[in-house]
Motif scaffolding. Structure first.
Motif, short mmCIF file in Angstrom:
data_model
loop_
_atom_site.label_atom_id
_atom_site.label_comp_id
_atom_site.label_asym_id
_atom_site.label_seq_id
_atom_site.Cartn_x
_atom_site.Cartn_y
_atom_site.Cartn_z
N GLN A 25 -25.05 -36.89 13.41
CA GLN A 25 -23.78 -37.43 12.94
C GLN A 25 -22.86 -37.72 14.12
O GLN A 25 -22.17 -38.74 14.15
CB GLN A 25 -23.11 -36.44 11.98
CG GLN A 25 -21.83 -36.98 11.35
CD GLN A 25 -22.07 -38.20 10.50
OE1 GLN A 25 -22.91 -38.20 9.62
NE2 GLN A 25 -21.35 -39.26 10.76
N ILE A 26 -22.85 -36.84 15.09
CA ILE A 26 -22.04 -37.06 16.29
C ILE A 26 -22.51 -38.32 17.02
O ILE A 26 -21.70 -39.13 17.48
CB ILE A 26 -22.08 -35.83 17.22
CG1 ILE A 26 -21.44 -34.64 16.52
CG2 ILE A 26 -21.37 -36.11 18.54
CD1 ILE A 26 -21.56 -33.33 17.27
N THR A 27 -23.82 -38.49 17.12
CA THR A 27 -24.37 -39.68 17.77
C THR A 27 -23.96 -40.94 17.02
O THR A 27 -23.58 -41.95 17.64
CB THR A 27 -25.91 -39.58 17.83
OG1 THR A 27 -26.26 -38.37 18.51
CG2 THR A 27 -26.50 -40.77 18.56
N THR A 28 -23.99 -40.89 15.69
CA THR A 28 -23.59 -42.05 14.88
C THR A 28 -22.12 -42.38 15.11
O THR A 28 -21.76 -43.54 15.32
CB THR A 28 -23.83 -41.76 13.38
OG1 THR A 28 -25.20 -41.45 13.18
CG2 THR A 28 -23.43 -42.94 12.51
N TRP A 29 -21.26 -41.37 15.08
CA TRP A 29 -19.84 -41.60 15.30
C TRP A 29 -19.56 -42.12 16.71
O TRP A 29 -18.72 -42.99 16.90
CB TRP A 29 -19.05 -40.31 15.07
CG TRP A 29 -18.96 -39.91 13.62
CD1 TRP A 29 -19.06 -40.72 12.54
CD2 TRP A 29 -18.73 -38.61 13.13
NE1 TRP A 29 -18.91 -40.00 11.39
CE2 TRP A 29 -18.71 -38.69 11.71
CE3 TRP A 29 -18.55 -37.37 13.72
CZ2 TRP A 29 -18.50 -37.58 10.90
CZ3 TRP A 29 -18.34 -36.27 12.89
CH2 TRP A 29 -18.32 -36.38 11.51
N ARG A 30 -20.28 -41.61 17.69
CA ARG A 30 -20.11 -42.06 19.07
C ARG A 30 -20.48 -43.54 19.18
O ARG A 30 -19.76 -44.33 19.80
CB ARG A 30 -20.98 -41.23 20.01
CG ARG A 30 -20.89 -41.63 21.45
CD ARG A 30 -21.82 -40.75 22.32
NE ARG A 30 -21.77 -41.13 23.70
CZ ARG A 30 -22.53 -42.09 24.25
NH1 ARG A 30 -23.43 -42.71 23.53
NH2 ARG A 30 -22.42 -42.37 25.53
N THR A 31 -21.61 -43.93 18.55
CA THR A 31 -22.05 -45.33 18.58
C THR A 31 -21.03 -46.23 17.90
O THR A 31 -20.69 -47.31 18.42
CB THR A 31 -23.42 -45.46 17.89
OG1 THR A 31 -24.34 -44.57 18.52
CG2 THR A 31 -23.95 -46.88 17.97
N GLN A 32 -20.51 -45.80 16.74
CA GLN A 32 -19.51 -46.59 16.04
C GLN A 32 -18.25 -46.75 16.86
O GLN A 32 -17.64 -47.83 16.90
CB GLN A 32 -19.17 -45.94 14.69
CG GLN A 32 -20.28 -46.04 13.67
CD GLN A 32 -19.97 -45.25 12.41
OE1 GLN A 32 -19.03 -44.47 12.35
NE2 GLN A 32 -20.79 -45.46 11.39
N LEU A 33 -17.84 -45.70 17.54
CA LEU A 33 -16.65 -45.77 18.39
C LEU A 33 -16.85 -46.76 19.53
O LEU A 33 -15.99 -47.59 19.80
CB LEU A 33 -16.31 -44.39 18.96
CG LEU A 33 -15.15 -44.35 19.96
CD1 LEU A 33 -13.84 -44.70 19.27
CD2 LEU A 33 -15.06 -43.00 20.63
N LEU A 34 -17.98 -46.68 20.19
CA LEU A 34 -18.24 -47.57 21.32
C LEU A 34 -18.35 -49.04 20.88
O LEU A 34 -17.89 -49.93 21.59
CB LEU A 34 -19.50 -47.14 22.06
CG LEU A 34 -19.40 -45.80 22.79
CD1 LEU A 34 -20.75 -45.42 23.39
CD2 LEU A 34 -18.32 -45.84 23.86
N GLU A 35 -18.93 -49.29 19.71
CA GLU A 35 -19.06 -50.67 19.22
C GLU A 35 -17.74 -51.23 18.72
O GLU A 35 -17.47 -52.42 18.86
CB GLU A 35 -20.10 -50.72 18.10
CG GLU A 35 -21.52 -50.51 18.58
CD GLU A 35 -22.52 -50.43 17.44
OE1 GLU A 35 -22.12 -50.43 16.26
OE2 GLU A 35 -23.73 -50.34 17.74
N GLY A 36 -16.89 -50.39 18.14
CA GLY A 36 -15.65 -50.89 17.55
C GLY A 36 -14.41 -50.66 18.38
O GLY A 36 -13.31 -50.99 17.95
N ALA A 37 -14.54 -50.10 19.56
CA ALA A 37 -13.37 -49.76 20.37
C ALA A 37 -12.56 -50.98 20.78
O ALA A 37 -11.34 -50.92 20.84
CB ALA A 37 -13.80 -48.97 21.61
N ALA A 38 -13.20 -52.09 21.05
CA ALA A 38 -12.46 -53.29 21.46
C ALA A 38 -11.53 -53.75 20.35
O ALA A 38 -10.39 -54.15 20.61
CB ALA A 38 -13.44 -54.39 21.82
N GLY A 39 -11.97 -53.70 19.11
CA GLY A 39 -11.13 -54.10 18.00
C GLY A 39 -9.98 -53.14 17.75
O GLY A 39 -8.89 -53.54 17.38
#
Length: 88
Positions: A25-39
């Motif tokens: 779950q932490i890995t999933t959240w980390r990936t989502q953060l990195l992909e959506g951080a620009a927005g």
């Protein structure tokens, strides 16, 4: 928690134990953060696309139309004696 995973100050196992969450779950959240951080932190193109285009001519036409209707109704109510004396 995702920020802590991005900082890499602790291992995924340590974070999972600390927050009582599965490491996947932490890995999933980390990936989502990195992909959506620009927005999240201010992409100019996203803000421009979200705001609809404003047609000023159409708005001015509508204001004129509503002004005419208000004037007509004020005159009609005044002639009928239904308008308060302060509005005459």
């Amino acid at each position: 928690m995702a920020l802590a995973a991005v900082k890499v100050e602790k291992t995924l196992a340590e974070l999972a134990q600390l927050y009582d969450v599965h490491p996947n779950q932490i890995t999933t959240w980390r990936t989502q953060l990195l992909e959506g951080a620009a927005g999240v932190f201010g992409s100019d193109s996203a803000t421009e696309a979200a705001e609809p285009a404003i047609d000023v001519k159409t708005l001015h036409a509508k204001i004129g139309e509503l002004t005419l209707v208000n004037d007509f109704l004020a005159g009609a109510l005044g002639k009928a004696g239904l308008l308060p004396s302060a509005k005459r």
